[in-house]
Motif scaffolding. Structure first.
Motif, PDB file in Angstrom:
ATOM      1  N   ARG A   1       1.477  43.154  41.688  1.00 26.58           N
ATOM      2  CA  ARG A   1       2.583  43.317  42.639  1.00 26.58           C
ATOM      3  C   ARG A   1       2.378  42.440  43.862  1.00 26.58           C
ATOM      4  N   GLU A   2       1.134  42.351  44.343  1.00 27.42           N
ATOM      5  CA  GLU A   2       0.824  41.510  45.508  1.00 27.42           C
ATOM      6  C   GLU A   2       1.117  40.050  45.195  1.00 27.42           C
ATOM      7  N   SER A   3       0.747  39.646  43.970  1.00 29.27           N
ATOM      8  CA  SER A   3       0.948  38.257  43.553  1.00 29.27           C
ATOM      9  C   SER A   3       2.442  37.929  43.506  1.00 29.27           C
ATOM     10  N   ASN A   4       3.242  38.853  42.956  1.00 30.81           N
ATOM     11  CA  ASN A   4       4.684  38.649  42.908  1.00 30.81           C
ATOM     12  C   ASN A   4       5.274  38.571  44.306  1.00 30.81           C
ATOM     13  N   LYS A   5       4.764  39.427  45.172  1.00 31.94           N
ATOM     14  CA  LYS A   5       5.286  39.488  46.533  1.00 31.94           C
ATOM     15  C   LYS A   5       4.985  38.177  47.262  1.00 31.94           C
ATOM     16  N   SER A   6       3.756  37.670  47.095  1.00 34.22           N
ATOM     17  CA  SER A   6       3.382  36.451  47.800  1.00 34.22           C
ATOM     18  C   SER A   6       4.152  35.251  47.253  1.00 34.22           C
ATOM     19  N   LYS A   7       4.517  35.320  45.984  1.00 35.86           N
ATOM     20  CA  LYS A   7       5.342  34.276  45.381  1.00 35.86           C
ATOM     21  C   LYS A   7       6.688  34.169  46.100  1.00 35.86           C
ATOM     22  N   GLY A   8       7.312  35.299  46.305  1.00 33.20           N
ATOM     23  CA  GLY A   8       8.581  35.319  47.029  1.00 33.20           C
ATOM     24  C   GLY A   8       8.415  34.847  48.462  1.00 33.20           C
ATOM     25  N   LEU A   9       7.330  35.234  49.095  1.00 34.42           N
ATOM     26  CA  LEU A   9       7.088  34.827  50.482  1.00 34.42           C
ATOM     27  C   LEU A   9       6.899  33.323  50.583  1.00 34.42           C
ATOM     28  N   HIS A  10       6.167  32.751  49.608  1.00 32.40           N
ATOM     29  CA  HIS A  10       5.947  31.311  49.579  1.00 32.40           C
ATOM     30  C   HIS A  10       7.279  30.565  49.488  1.00 32.40           C
ATOM     31  N   LEU A  11       8.158  31.117  48.669  1.00 31.75           N
ATOM     32  CA  LEU A  11       9.489  30.521  48.496  1.00 31.75           C
ATOM     33  C   LEU A  11      10.267  30.546  49.805  1.00 31.75           C
TER      34      LEU A  11
END
Lengths: 175, 175
Positions: free
Chosen positions: B78-88
């Protein structure tokens, strides 16, 4: 360095409600939104291209009480239709002039959805702006939709603007 | 008198092509068009609202090679998915910052077409901007279309921007 203005094509048509050549509720709303929310006070950054597509078949219904006795009667009818379109464009050109944004306006004859897409291909605007009645799924089956077609087929970005709820006429198909 | 800026919501998503959190071709194009052709140099007249809808099911496919042995593994995912969106979002926020236009960015989870329309109803932007792959009728049947849904259902004007022909990937469904 002077940058080229953003060229915004706005398709405008006549109201189906009154006999007079008033702009339709949706095209007036689309035009006013464009000036207020996009052009704002940056009038030198934009150029408005006003296209009116004259629907010949539809206008034919206005003439059912007329008597055609000579070729000139048909000529008068064509003149009358033409002046109707010009009156409509005059409304929008005057508005552009009043706020100081440059514009061009012209009339084409045919099926609005086809002609609008053809004119986009020919004129290459940066953006096409279309008013929409914003009808539900059921109504759309019967009245068709120009904006839906142009969103898919026009070769430029397309901005679709629905009528405000408080401007919607009692017959939803009217505009 | 200071006029309120025009609030433009741009829905952005990740590319389906690379494994990295790059913006999709169509959302990058829509964002860049908005800055170049609408905001132009009038940065104080506009505010950009960046919405990323995180599609949970779709991202699940990234995890097929992962091993889940404890609840913490799921938390990491979940953290990895969240950081993916933040990077975007960081990509787009940096662009806004560089040209000096104010912006806000946030992430919501769910079906993009539904969430975008819900966020329009909640946030009430002046305009919703959507990138579109610009697929033909046949492809649309299979891949669905967010922009078509939002043009009909979003409670604000909707600007749909297709990819440029020279940006179209070999697999048209990719973005």
């Amino acid at each position: 360095m002077e940058r080229e203005p953003t060229r915004v094509m706005v398709a405008v048509n006549e109201s189906t409600i009154k006999g007079k050549p008033h702009p339709s509720i949706s095209s007036k709303r689309a035009f006013e939104w464009t000036l207020e929310k996009m052009v704002r006070s940056n009038t030198s950054d934009f150029k408005i291209l006003l296209l009116h597509v004259h629907v010949v078949d539809e206008d034919g219904f206005d003439e059912v009480d007329s008597i055609y006795a000579s070729p000139d009667d048909f000529k008068d009818m064509r003149e009358s239709n033409k002046s109707k379109g010009l009156h409509l464009l005059e409304f929008f050109v005057n508005k552009c002039h009043a706020i100081g944004v440059s514009c061009e306006a012209w009339i084409k004859k045919g099926d609005p959805k086809d002609v609008i897409c053809q004119e986009v291909s020919r004129v290459r605007p940066d953006l096409l702006v279309l008013g929409s009645r914003g009808l539900g799924r059921f109504q759309k089956v019967f009245v068709g939709t120009v904006s839906g077609f142009c969103v898919k087929h026009a070769e430029c970005p397309v901005l679709t603007i629905k009528r405000n709820a408080d401007e919607t006429p009692s017959d939803l198909a009217d505009d």
